[in-house]
Design a protein around this motif. Structure first.
Motif, PDB file in Angstrom:
ATOM      1  N   CYS A  86       0.709  -9.542   0.189  1.00  0.00           N
ATOM      2  CA  CYS A  86      -0.311 -10.039   1.035  1.00  0.00           C
ATOM      3  C   CYS A  86       0.280 -11.471   1.509  1.00  0.00           C
ATOM      4  CB  CYS A  86      -1.590 -10.214   0.368  1.00  0.00           C
ATOM      5  SG  CYS A  86      -2.469  -8.756   0.356  1.00  0.00           S
ATOM      6  N   THR A  87       0.181 -11.659   2.762  1.00  0.00           N
ATOM      7  CA  THR A  87       0.759 -13.089   3.120  1.00  0.00           C
ATOM      8  C   THR A  87      -0.850 -13.505   4.020  1.00  0.00           C
ATOM      9  OG1 THR A  87       1.356 -12.256   5.296  1.00  0.00           O
ATOM     10  CG2 THR A  87       2.942 -12.822   3.488  1.00  0.00           C
ATOM     11  N   MET A  88      -0.834 -15.000   4.125  1.00  0.00           N
ATOM     12  CA  MET A  88      -1.852 -15.479   5.013  1.00  0.00           C
ATOM     13  C   MET A  88      -1.474 -16.352   6.083  1.00  0.00           C
ATOM     14  SD  MET A  88      -5.421 -15.651   4.959  1.00  0.00           S
ATOM     15  CE  MET A  88      -6.253 -15.741   3.086  1.00  0.00           C
ATOM     16  N   GLU A  89      -1.903 -16.039   7.349  1.00  0.00           N
ATOM     17  CA  GLU A  89      -1.682 -16.931   8.479  1.00  0.00           C
ATOM     18  C   GLU A  89      -2.986 -17.305   8.970  1.00  0.00           C
ATOM     19  OE1 GLU A  89       0.527 -14.720  11.231  1.00  0.00           O
ATOM     20  OE2 GLU A  89       2.292 -14.236   9.664  1.00  0.00           O
ATOM     21  N   GLY A  90      -3.243 -18.523   8.786  1.00  0.00           N
ATOM     22  CA  GLY A  90      -4.582 -19.213   9.077  1.00  0.00           C
ATOM     23  C   GLY A  90      -5.742 -18.330   8.207  1.00  0.00           C
ATOM     24  N   LEU A  93      -5.484 -12.612   6.836  1.00  0.00           N
ATOM     25  CA  LEU A  93      -4.896 -11.709   5.629  1.00  0.00           C
ATOM     26  C   LEU A  93      -3.834 -10.606   5.980  1.00  0.00           C
ATOM     27  CD1 LEU A  93      -4.557 -11.940   2.605  1.00  0.00           C
ATOM     28  CD2 LEU A  93      -6.497 -10.359   2.496  1.00  0.00           C
ATOM     29  N   ILE A  94      -2.819 -10.748   5.604  1.00  0.00           N
ATOM     30  CA  ILE A  94      -1.813  -9.651   6.247  1.00  0.00           C
ATOM     31  C   ILE A  94      -1.413  -9.042   4.883  1.00  0.00           C
ATOM     32  CG2 ILE A  94       0.398  -8.959   7.564  1.00  0.00           C
ATOM     33  CD1 ILE A  94      -0.300 -11.732   8.848  1.00  0.00           C
ATOM     34  N   GLN A  95      -1.642  -7.478   5.015  1.00  0.00           N
ATOM     35  CA  GLN A  95      -1.417  -6.678   3.563  1.00  0.00           C
ATOM     36  C   GLN A  95      -0.642  -5.668   4.164  1.00  0.00           C
ATOM     37  OE1 GLN A  95      -4.702  -5.123   1.663  1.00  0.00           O
ATOM     38  NE2 GLN A  95      -3.426  -3.873   0.270  1.00  0.00           N
ATOM     39  N   THR A 106      -4.233  -5.715   8.368  1.00  0.00           N
ATOM     40  CA  THR A 106      -4.569  -7.109   8.982  1.00  0.00           C
ATOM     41  C   THR A 106      -6.295  -7.456   9.177  1.00  0.00           C
ATOM     42  OG1 THR A 106      -2.724  -6.872  10.319  1.00  0.00           O
ATOM     43  CG2 THR A 106      -4.068  -8.744  10.973  1.00  0.00           C
ATOM     44  N   ARG A 107      -6.405  -8.358   8.206  1.00  0.00           N
ATOM     45  CA  ARG A 107      -8.037  -8.950   8.124  1.00  0.00           C
ATOM     46  C   ARG A 107      -8.213 -10.147   8.619  1.00  0.00           C
ATOM     47  NH1 ARG A 107      -6.583  -6.241   3.440  1.00  0.00           N
ATOM     48  NH2 ARG A 107      -7.640  -4.556   2.694  1.00  0.00           N
ATOM     49  N   GLU A 108      -8.997 -10.208   9.926  1.00  0.00           N
ATOM     50  CA  GLU A 108      -9.245 -11.436  10.513  1.00  0.00           C
ATOM     51  C   GLU A 108     -10.377 -11.924  10.314  1.00  0.00           C
ATOM     52  OE1 GLU A 108      -7.830 -11.774  14.602  1.00  0.00           O
ATOM     53  OE2 GLU A 108      -7.379  -9.575  14.373  1.00  0.00           O
TER      54      GLU A 108
END
Length: 132
Positions: A86-90, A93-95, A106-108
């Motif tokens: 997982c990474t976080m952009e703002g 959360l991108i898994q 991708t969870r916005e």
């Protein structure tokens, strides 16, 4: 300053292509019927460098604990064993899920809604959740 998702739970209220997504993953008929009937709740918490993503329903609960950018073992809600990162952009959360059928979730997150875009193969599913 807290993140927009801290202290919130998000409940599913709308799904597009979820059955097709599960078919692409090889999920059996019975499990798909249950999955399509549920309205899961998702929450995300952070304690130091550890994130905890909880997905719960009347059928099953999944708790993922991870550090951003580090691979971890995951047992998916349909019982597949995969490696995820997982990474976080703002507030997104991108898994990345590995396994026989790799995909991306991708969870916005916003203060009022969470939108999950789930991709595997040529199938894209969008699930919308409202803050509760």
């Amino acid at each position: 300053m807290p993140e927009v998702w801290e202290g919130k739970s998000y409940e599913n209220y709308e799904s597009h292509n979820f059955n097709e997504y599960m078919i692409e993953l090889g999920v059996g008929f019975f499990t798909r019927q249950i999955g399509n009937a549920l309205t899961p709740t998702v929450s995300l918490e952070k304690n130091g460098n550890i994130y905890k993503l909880t997905t719960s329903s009347t059928f099953k609960t999944q708790v993922l604990e991870f550090e951003l950018g580090k691979e971890f073992d995951e047992t998916t809600l349909d019982d597949r064993q995969v490696k995820s990162i997982c990474t976080m952009e703002g507030n997104t959360l991108i898994q990345q899920q590995g396994g026989a059928k790799p995909g991306t979730i991708t969870r916005e997150f916003s203060a009022t809604e969470m939108i999950a875009t789930m991709k595997v193969g040529n199938v894209t599913c969008i699930r919308k959740y409202k803050a509760v």
